[in-house]
Design an enzyme around this catalytic site. Sequence first.
Site, PDB file in Angstrom:
ATOM      1  N   GLY A   1    -108.089 -45.321  20.472  1.00 41.27           N
ATOM      2  CA  GLY A   1    -108.476 -46.332  19.919  1.00 41.27           C
ATOM      3  C   GLY A   1    -107.063 -47.289  19.925  1.00 41.27           C
ATOM      4  CB  ALA A   2    -103.916 -47.358  21.143  1.00 40.93           C
TER       5      ALA A   2
ATOM      6  CG  ASP B   1    -117.684 -42.986  22.756  1.00 36.57           C
ATOM      7  OD1 ASP B   1    -117.026 -42.677  21.757  1.00 36.57           O
ATOM      8  OD2 ASP B   1    -118.622 -43.519  22.883  1.00 36.57           O
ATOM      9  CB  VAL B   2    -113.018 -40.435  20.024  1.00 33.91           C
ATOM     10  CG1 VAL B   2    -111.681 -40.997  20.501  1.00 33.91           C
ATOM     11  CG2 VAL B   2    -113.557 -41.388  19.106  1.00 33.91           C
TER      12      VAL B   2
ATOM     13  CG  ASN C   1    -106.290 -46.018  15.093  1.00 33.28           C
ATOM     14  OD1 ASN C   1    -106.041 -46.640  14.122  1.00 33.28           O
ATOM     15  ND2 ASN C   1    -106.519 -46.841  16.116  1.00 33.28           N
TER      16      ASN C   1
ATOM     17  CB  SER D   1    -110.458 -46.213   4.947  1.00 30.44           C
ATOM     18  OG  SER D   1    -110.727 -47.429   4.208  1.00 30.44           O
TER      19      SER D   1
ATOM     20  CE1 TYR E   1    -114.161 -47.880   8.449  1.00 33.78           C
ATOM     21  CE2 TYR E   1    -113.708 -48.430   6.292  1.00 33.78           C
ATOM     22  CZ  TYR E   1    -113.131 -48.100   7.514  1.00 33.78           C
ATOM     23  OH  TYR E   1    -112.031 -48.362   7.677  1.00 33.78           O
TER      24      TYR E   1
ATOM     25  CB  ALA F   1    -120.101 -41.441   3.951  1.00 37.03           C
TER      26      ALA F   1
HETATM   27  P1  NAP Z   1    -109.894 -52.504  15.221  1.00 39.15           P
HETATM   28  O1  NAP Z   1    -108.940 -53.860  15.219  1.00 39.15           O
HETATM   29  O2  NAP Z   1    -111.328 -52.761  15.183  1.00 39.15           O
HETATM   30  O3  NAP Z   1    -109.705 -51.593  16.535  1.00 39.15           O
HETATM   31  C1  NAP Z   1    -110.403 -50.341  16.706  1.00 39.15           C
HETATM   32  C2  NAP Z   1    -109.854 -49.668  17.896  1.00 39.15           C
HETATM   33  O4  NAP Z   1    -110.770 -48.372  17.951  1.00 39.15           O
HETATM   34  C3  NAP Z   1    -109.933 -50.458  19.135  1.00 39.15           C
HETATM   35  O5  NAP Z   1    -109.053 -50.182  19.914  1.00 39.15           O
HETATM   36  C4  NAP Z   1    -111.480 -49.907  19.736  1.00 39.15           C
HETATM   37  O6  NAP Z   1    -111.354 -50.012  21.145  1.00 39.15           O
HETATM   38  C5  NAP Z   1    -111.120 -48.392  19.404  1.00 39.15           C
HETATM   39  N1  NAP Z   1    -112.540 -47.894  19.218  1.00 39.15           N
HETATM   40  C6  NAP Z   1    -113.656 -48.176  18.576  1.00 39.15           C
HETATM   41  N2  NAP Z   1    -114.578 -47.332  19.172  1.00 39.15           N
HETATM   42  C7  NAP Z   1    -113.959 -46.034  19.588  1.00 39.15           C
HETATM   43  C8  NAP Z   1    -114.608 -45.170  20.206  1.00 39.15           C
HETATM   44  N3  NAP Z   1    -115.800 -44.723  20.163  1.00 39.15           N
HETATM   45  N4  NAP Z   1    -113.687 -44.394  21.188  1.00 39.15           N
HETATM   46  C9  NAP Z   1    -112.482 -44.714  21.278  1.00 39.15           C
HETATM   47  N5  NAP Z   1    -111.691 -45.831  20.673  1.00 39.15           N
HETATM   48  C10 NAP Z   1    -112.588 -46.444  20.077  1.00 39.15           C
HETATM   49  O7  NAP Z   1    -109.632 -51.820  13.933  1.00 39.15           O
HETATM   50  P2  NAP Z   1    -108.180 -51.464  13.234  1.00 39.15           P
HETATM   51  O8  NAP Z   1    -108.333 -52.371  11.887  1.00 39.15           O
HETATM   52  O9  NAP Z   1    -107.103 -51.243  14.038  1.00 39.15           O
HETATM   53  O10 NAP Z   1    -108.661 -49.929  12.577  1.00 39.15           O
HETATM   54  C11 NAP Z   1    -107.942 -48.654  13.053  1.00 39.15           C
HETATM   55  C12 NAP Z   1    -108.347 -47.604  12.361  1.00 39.15           C
HETATM   56  O11 NAP Z   1    -107.824 -47.973  10.946  1.00 39.15           O
HETATM   57  C13 NAP Z   1    -110.037 -47.401  12.181  1.00 39.15           C
HETATM   58  O12 NAP Z   1    -110.042 -45.876  11.940  1.00 39.15           O
HETATM   59  C14 NAP Z   1    -110.094 -47.998  10.739  1.00 39.15           C
HETATM   60  O13 NAP Z   1    -111.247 -47.496  10.256  1.00 39.15           O
HETATM   61  C15 NAP Z   1    -108.868 -47.705  10.167  1.00 39.15           C
HETATM   62  N6  NAP Z   1    -108.684 -48.594   8.804  1.00 39.15           N
HETATM   63  C16 NAP Z   1    -108.488 -50.062   9.049  1.00 39.15           C
HETATM   64  C17 NAP Z   1    -108.272 -50.836   7.947  1.00 39.15           C
HETATM   65  C18 NAP Z   1    -108.178 -52.204   8.096  1.00 39.15           C
HETATM   66  O14 NAP Z   1    -108.046 -52.935   7.129  1.00 39.15           O
HETATM   67  N7  NAP Z   1    -107.888 -52.862   9.277  1.00 39.15           N
HETATM   68  C19 NAP Z   1    -108.322 -50.330   6.815  1.00 39.15           C
HETATM   69  C20 NAP Z   1    -108.554 -48.922   6.548  1.00 39.15           C
HETATM   70  C21 NAP Z   1    -108.656 -48.073   7.597  1.00 39.15           C
HETATM   71  P3  NAP Z   1    -112.189 -51.434  21.568  1.00 39.15           P
HETATM   72  O15 NAP Z   1    -111.022 -52.539  21.715  1.00 39.15           O
HETATM   73  O16 NAP Z   1    -112.520 -51.202  22.987  1.00 39.15           O
HETATM   74  O17 NAP Z   1    -113.382 -51.685  20.714  1.00 39.15           O
END
Ligand code: NAP
Length: 243
Positions: free
Chosen positions: A12-13, A61-62, A88, A137, A150, A152
Amino acid sequence: MTLQGKIALVTGASRGIGRAIALALADEGARVAFCHPGDDQAEQVLTELAQRTEACAIRADVSDEAQVIGMYDTACKELGIPDILINNAGILREGPIVDTATEDFDRVIAVNLRGGFLCSREFVRRADAGRIINIASDLGLLGRENMVAYAASKGGVIAMTRSLSRELAPDILVNAIAPGSIETDMTSPDSMSPEQLAKDMDTPLARFGQPEDIAAMAVFLCGTGGNFITGQCFGVNGGSVMT
Ligand code: NAP
């Protein structure tokens, strides 16, 4: 260049935290494969990575077992067997439990928890040693109203990290990073309600972090600084959780 010679796979990068981690690992000399489920922005990230290192983008898709195996086949063929895995990829759904469809609950668990399981299993099947970092998280520790699936899923990620750290020691070190609120699409007003965003600000530092804050911790854990660290969950969170 602390990660020269290493091969990393980041899930998911195509944007957000995953993108920042992929770029930071590349800046330290690692070759980087990353997956995305089918997004235009992946091309842009691949260009950014290719300016730094050998890189490849893989559509996967992971949550899908066959796609995860295919992703590893491609990564191994293009760059070699990964010795760093960053789990991620994640999604968020917000809403009270009474309005949460079973399908939505299942989808969050499938991407956030099952995805980490599938990718870790494939990593262990192929690598003799290395590092796994799971992006959890702070909500996996705190819980949050209207975030049942989320929170959970992220609690599960932390428990999975601890279990795998015991099972895979001493050759594979497994840790989690539990971010607080980080400025990405996931925390944009399109994705989260004003009530949730206000709660996110209620921390000692009272601001969002940046994806690079998480990337810096990931680089540390992948390098020599992480040599004696396993089974830990690091809060990079502006003080939202204190342990
Ligand atoms: P984001 O901007 O929404 O990016 C999510 C990434 O995951 C995107 O590249 C997305 O691809 C990819 N993705 C979604 N579903 C997927 C799947 N089924 N298979 C492969 N890739 C997939 O989110 P983020 O904020 O960077 O979050 C990254 C991680 O950090 C997540 O695990 C999130 O729960 C965690 N996190 C984030 C925060 C926060 O405040 N942002 C806080 C705590 C934890 P597409 O672009 O194609 O959708």
